[in-house]
Design a protein around this motif. Structure first.
Motif, short mmCIF file in Angstrom:
data_model
loop_
_atom_site.label_atom_id
_atom_site.label_comp_id
_atom_site.label_asym_id
_atom_site.label_seq_id
_atom_site.Cartn_x
_atom_site.Cartn_y
_atom_site.Cartn_z
N ALA A 45 20.34 22.44 -14.31
CA ALA A 45 21.50 22.65 -13.44
C ALA A 45 22.37 21.40 -13.39
N GLN A 46 21.74 20.24 -13.27
CA GLN A 46 22.48 18.97 -13.23
C GLN A 46 23.25 18.76 -14.53
N LEU A 47 22.61 19.03 -15.66
CA LEU A 47 23.28 18.84 -16.96
C LEU A 47 24.40 19.86 -17.15
N ALA A 48 24.21 21.07 -16.65
CA ALA A 48 25.28 22.07 -16.73
C ALA A 48 26.47 21.65 -15.88
N GLU A 49 26.20 21.14 -14.69
CA GLU A 49 27.26 20.68 -13.80
C GLU A 49 28.04 19.52 -14.42
N ALA A 50 27.35 18.68 -15.18
CA ALA A 50 28.00 17.54 -15.84
C ALA A 50 28.73 17.95 -17.11
N GLY A 51 28.63 19.22 -17.50
CA GLY A 51 29.29 19.69 -18.71
C GLY A 51 28.56 19.32 -19.99
N VAL A 52 27.26 19.02 -19.86
CA VAL A 52 26.45 18.61 -21.00
C VAL A 52 25.71 19.81 -21.61
N VAL A 53 25.32 20.75 -20.77
CA VAL A 53 24.55 21.93 -21.19
C VAL A 53 25.30 23.19 -20.81
N GLU A 54 25.22 24.19 -21.68
CA GLU A 54 25.75 25.50 -21.33
C GLU A 54 24.61 26.51 -21.30
N ARG A 55 24.74 27.43 -20.38
CA ARG A 55 23.73 28.47 -20.18
C ARG A 55 24.32 29.78 -20.66
N ASP A 56 23.69 30.38 -21.67
CA ASP A 56 24.18 31.63 -22.24
C ASP A 56 23.22 32.75 -21.85
N ARG A 57 23.69 33.63 -20.96
CA ARG A 57 22.85 34.74 -20.49
C ARG A 57 23.25 36.00 -21.25
N ARG A 58 22.30 36.58 -21.94
CA ARG A 58 22.53 37.80 -22.71
C ARG A 58 22.09 39.02 -21.91
N PRO A 59 22.84 40.09 -21.98
CA PRO A 59 22.45 41.29 -21.22
C PRO A 59 21.17 41.91 -21.79
N GLY A 60 20.58 42.75 -21.00
CA GLY A 60 19.36 43.43 -21.41
C GLY A 60 18.24 43.17 -20.43
N TRP A 61 17.12 43.85 -20.68
CA TRP A 61 15.97 43.64 -19.82
C TRP A 61 14.77 43.26 -20.66
N PRO A 62 14.11 42.21 -20.41
CA PRO A 62 14.53 41.19 -19.45
C PRO A 62 15.75 40.43 -19.97
N PRO A 63 16.52 39.87 -19.05
CA PRO A 63 17.70 39.13 -19.50
C PRO A 63 17.26 37.93 -20.34
N ARG A 64 18.02 37.66 -21.36
CA ARG A 64 17.71 36.51 -22.23
C ARG A 64 18.69 35.40 -21.92
N VAL A 65 18.15 34.23 -21.67
CA VAL A 65 18.98 33.06 -21.36
C VAL A 65 18.64 31.97 -22.37
N ARG A 66 19.68 31.40 -22.97
CA ARG A 66 19.51 30.29 -23.90
C ARG A 66 20.29 29.09 -23.35
N TYR A 67 19.73 27.94 -23.54
CA TYR A 67 20.38 26.69 -23.15
C TYR A 67 20.75 25.93 -24.42
N ALA A 68 21.95 25.40 -24.44
CA ALA A 68 22.42 24.64 -25.59
C ALA A 68 23.31 23.51 -25.10
N LEU A 69 23.39 22.47 -25.90
CA LEU A 69 24.29 21.37 -25.57
C LEU A 69 25.72 21.77 -25.89
N THR A 70 26.61 21.35 -25.05
CA THR A 70 28.04 21.51 -25.31
C THR A 70 28.43 20.43 -26.32
N PRO A 71 29.65 20.47 -26.84
CA PRO A 71 30.09 19.37 -27.70
C PRO A 71 29.96 18.01 -27.00
N ARG A 72 30.24 17.98 -25.72
CA ARG A 72 30.06 16.74 -24.94
C ARG A 72 28.60 16.31 -24.96
#
Length: 109
Positions: free
Chosen positions: A47-74
């Motif tokens: 959450a801290q890294l996402a707030e700083a614009g360092v990480v993005e959280r990609d939530r994919r639809p479906g059950w169970p929901p799939r969430v991937r974390y990746a670094l932003t260009p920053r």
């Protein structure tokens, strides 16, 4: 420099970034790669890294929901910064070991 340190503050934050520098991960993949972190700490760091614009959280639809974390260009640009920190720490560790064994190395000027 203070902005960078603020984005990386907190114990374990650099390890989370290190794992994401290797590629995007699900939460469970990050937990497996960093077993010493509690769920709360990992969630807080993401959450801290996402707030700083360092990480993005990609939530994919479906059950169970799939969430991937990746670094932003920053976040990707932190790679050389973390490498420099690691190099510095390794150098200091080697100097400390040399000093303990009586073989002091020359100081860096």
């Amino acid at each position: 420099m203070e902005i960078t340190l603020a984005a990386l503050h907190g114990r374990w934050t650099t390890l989370v970034v290190r794992e994401l520098l290797r590629g995007d991960h699900s939460y469970s993949e990050l937990r497996a790669a960093l077993p010493m972190l509690s769920d709360k700490v990992l969630s807080d760091r993401l959450a801290q890294l996402a707030e700083a614009g360092v990480v993005e959280r990609d939530r994919r639809p479906g059950w169970p929901p799939r969430v991937r974390y990746a670094l932003t260009p920053r976040g990707q640009r932190l790679g050389p910064v973390l490498q420099a920190l690691w190099d510095w720490g390794a150098e200091m560790s080697a100097r400390d070991i040399g000093a303990e064994s009586g073989r002091e190395t020359s100081p860096v000027h």
